[in-house]
Design an enzyme around this catalytic site. Structure first.
Site, PDB file in Angstrom:
ATOM      1  N   GLU A  39     -23.053 -28.092-108.696  1.00 27.40           N
ATOM      2  CA  GLU A  39     -23.471 -27.779-110.061  1.00 27.40           C
ATOM      3  C   GLU A  39     -24.693 -28.610-110.444  1.00 27.40           C
ATOM      4  O   GLU A  39     -24.940 -28.875-111.614  1.00 27.40           O
ATOM      5  CB  GLU A  39     -22.330 -27.946-111.065  1.00 27.40           C
ATOM      6  CG  GLU A  39     -21.194 -26.983-110.867  1.00 27.40           C
ATOM      7  CD  GLU A  39     -20.362 -27.270-109.626  1.00 27.40           C
ATOM      8  OE1 GLU A  39     -20.285 -26.373-108.757  1.00 27.40           O
ATOM      9  OE2 GLU A  39     -19.793 -28.368-109.520  1.00 27.40           O
ATOM     10  N   GLU A  68     -20.428 -26.213 -97.052  1.00 26.58           N
ATOM     11  CA  GLU A  68     -19.856 -24.882 -97.275  1.00 26.58           C
ATOM     12  C   GLU A  68     -20.802 -23.791 -96.762  1.00 26.58           C
ATOM     13  O   GLU A  68     -21.053 -22.787 -97.440  1.00 26.58           O
ATOM     14  CB  GLU A  68     -19.522 -24.682 -98.758  1.00 26.58           C
ATOM     15  CG  GLU A  68     -18.398 -25.608 -99.231  1.00 26.58           C
ATOM     16  CD  GLU A  68     -17.942 -25.332-100.647  1.00 26.58           C
ATOM     17  OE1 GLU A  68     -16.731 -25.338-100.879  1.00 26.58           O
ATOM     18  OE2 GLU A  68     -18.802 -25.103-101.516  1.00 26.58           O
ATOM     19  N   GLU A 124     -12.648 -31.404-100.083  1.00 26.58           N
ATOM     20  CA  GLU A 124     -12.903 -31.177-101.502  1.00 26.58           C
ATOM     21  C   GLU A 124     -11.606 -30.675-102.121  1.00 26.58           C
ATOM     22  O   GLU A 124     -11.333 -29.470-102.122  1.00 26.58           O
ATOM     23  CB  GLU A 124     -14.032 -30.160-101.744  1.00 26.58           C
ATOM     24  CG  GLU A 124     -15.413 -30.692-101.516  1.00 26.58           C
ATOM     25  CD  GLU A 124     -16.504 -29.756-102.024  1.00 26.58           C
ATOM     26  OE1 GLU A 124     -16.212 -28.936-102.931  1.00 26.58           O
ATOM     27  OE2 GLU A 124     -17.633 -29.830-101.514  1.00 26.58           O
TER      28      GLU A 124
END
Length: 573
Positions: free
Chosen positions: A99, A158, A234
């Site tokens: 983010e 990811e 995570e």
């Protein structure tokens, strides 16, 4: 020499099974004078490891101008972790998501003509290789087998959700090993078969990212990582917020249960986030999965340690779980005290927007990237042809929010989030458009997209040409001395007996940016969810302090209210 290796079923610390119990702290979201405190508070929850991303665009916002000092002193951050007797995990990306604006990738990189993002394209690989070498100059001497505390380094982030370029991953591994990284290398993906298959390589240890259904997720992960330790690197214990939504929270008991399942299975874990921190300035990212949603200034994340560094109910729930599997200190840190409550009147110093620059006109509006502008605002101007109003003004695309003026008079606002790109304007001779970049997308295929007025702008179907563009330096504007109605620079002062954490209530204002003693707190907006800005104590001082507000729309009241605690918005029912 201490060793940290991967065994048949466990991580091995000097040959003995070791369960990693880690939590994420982003040094670039925390005031450097608070780093040690946040690390100690995380340790008191029972953690034995701290993990961090490395944000490339924080270290090198301008190409060739690398910075690893102050807020970017990764070496000092790792040393403070070591000073508390904790291990460290480093995840340098180059893409980090988080983010964070542009997913951590510098704008100068993603706006390079012809570049191929996150794949084995020569320009991208060359730049990434140089970046990683700089990071590893800091990390390599701090590895555990060299007397330091770094035990794991992650390759990409990811990646299986984005691509499957194995040559790209192999090149990252080569650069990493050539730079002297000898600790185990990992990858992380959501535990979906196609992501796990696409996002890793033989020889890299696969880990998962998830926040619930722990047993099921671990089983899927084990199918793709048949030997070695299972790890959720995570463990999502909360979630992020975006403007126009709610403040996302998770039930402490439910999150603690999923953590318990993980640890009981013998899995290692990294809690994302143990402390979220703040998107100070304009560092917030954005999501766009069909609708553009810019992330708010707070990155509280409903983490166990709140935005101002204090334990929450989730902290104590997690601490109780961890105590079943690892040593935990007897006493926990105290709860957040109430912050000073007071008001400071603000004086209006007029419209802060600078005049149009005397630049060469262009047929189409220049993007932020073409201007080389990293700030959030650009002013665009163009002469209008003679016409009898009203007339239809149509933009190909606005990224992300635009205030439209004719002859200096506001006539409307266009929002990318709402899909707006046209309005009716009255007759006039001069069009001015102020555009805000509300945050760069940090996920999926919109990484690196251009900002500003994109494409053509037409009036009654005829393209407007002869545009000028004026980048606005917010820091310079906030320090200048130019009405409290409409767009305005507001300034006030207040006294403190000693430096203190503060919470600035923004409910009396419309939309804009706030500063305390020249420190850029971030964005505010009179929409949900966030209503307060966190002011870290190190930016305040005993005696006189100054607050500056750059209002984009309208201030209902010319006053700065400081309240006792955060107001992050309505929560999920």
């Amino acid at each position: 020499m201490t060793t940290f290796t991967i065994g048949e079923t466990d991580f091995l610390l000097d040959g003995r099974p070791h369960q990693v119990i880690s939590g994420t702290l982003h040094y670039f979201r925390i005031h450097p004078e608070h780093w040690a405190d946040r690390i100690r508070t995380a340790k008191a929850m029972g953690l034995n490891t701290i993990e961090t991303y490395v944000a490339w665009n924080a270290h090198e916002p301008v190409q060739g101008e690398w910075d690893a000092t102050g807020w970017n002193d990764l070496g000092r951050f790792l040393d403070l972790i070591a000073a508390e007797g904790l291990h460290a995990i480093v995840r340098p990306g180059p893409y980090i998501c988080a983010e964070w604006h542009n997913g951590g990738l510098p704008v100068w990189l993603t706006s390079t003509p012809g570049i191929g993002i996150r794949r084995s394209e020569p320009q991208f690989v060359a730049a990434v290789s140089e970046y990683l070498r700089r990071v590893y100059e800091i990390v390599a001497p701090r590895q555990i087998d060299r007397g330091g505390n770094v035990v794991l380094v992650q390759i990409e982030n990811e990646y299986g959700a984005y691509g499957s370029d194995k040559d790209y991953l192999r090149e990252l591994v080569r650069v990493t090993k050539d730079a002297g990284i000898t600790v185990p290398l990992t990858t992380v993906d959501q535990p979906m078969p196609w992501m796990l298959e696409a996002g890793s390589l033989p020889g890299l240890h696969l880990t998962g990212s998830f926040g619930s259904r722990s047993a099921e997720r671990l089983a899927t992960l084990r199918e793709h990582q048949p030997t070695g330790p299972l790890m959720c690197s995570e463990f999502w214990d909360g979630w992020f917020d975006w403007w126009g939504s709610i403040h996302h929270t998770t039930d402490p008991a439910a999150s603690a249960h999923d953590l318990d399942v993980l640890l009981a299975a013998g899995a290692s874990v990294n809690i994302y986030m143990v402390h979220g921190g703040t998107n100070f300035g304009t560092t917030n990212g954005a999501n766009d999965k069909g609708r553009f949603d810019p992330i708010v200034t707070s990155y509280d994340y409903d983490a166990p340690i709140d935005e101002s560094g204090h334990p929450t109910a989730k902290y104590h729930a997690f601490r109780d779980v961890i105590a079943k599997y690892a040593p935990v200190v007897e006493s926990a840190p105290p709860a957040r005290p109430k912050a000073p409550v007071f008001e400071a009147p603000l004086g209006g110093e007029g419209d802060w927007m600078p005049a149009s620059a005397a630049s060469a006109p262009s047929d189409a509006p220049a993007t932020f990237e073409q201007l080389g502008h990293l700030g959030p605002l650009v002013r665009y101007d163009v002469d209008l042809p003679a016409f009898v109003g009203p007339a239809a003004l149509v933009f190909d695309e606005v990224r992300d929010l635009a205030w439209v003026h004719v002859d200096g008079t506001p006539v409307g606002r266009l929002s990318r989030s709402l899909g707006e790109r046209a309005l009716t304007i009255p007759a006039g001779s001069r069009l001015t458009v102020l555009v805000e970049d509300q945050g760069r997308v940090n996920y999926a295929d919109r990484l690196g997209e251009a900002k500003g007025l994109i494409g053509a702008v037409s009036l009654n179907g005829t393209a407007l040409t002869g545009w000028t563009a004026t980048p606005i330096d917010l820091t310079a504007v906030a320090g200048s001395h130019p009405s409290t109605v409409g767009r305005a620079l507001l300034r006030g002062s207040f006294d403190l007996d000693a430096p203190a954490d503060l919470f600035l209530d923004t409910a009396a204002w419309g939309k804009g940016f706030a500063f305390v003693n020249g420190f850029f707190l971030g964005r505010y907006w009179n929409t949900v969810p966030q209503r307060t800005l966190y002011v870290p104590a190190p930016v305040t001082r005993a005696g006189g302090n100054e607050v500056v507000v750059l209002e984009l729309e309208h201030a209902i009241e010319p006053v700065a209210r400081f309240v006792s605690g955060p107001a992050l918005g309505p929560m999920e029912e």
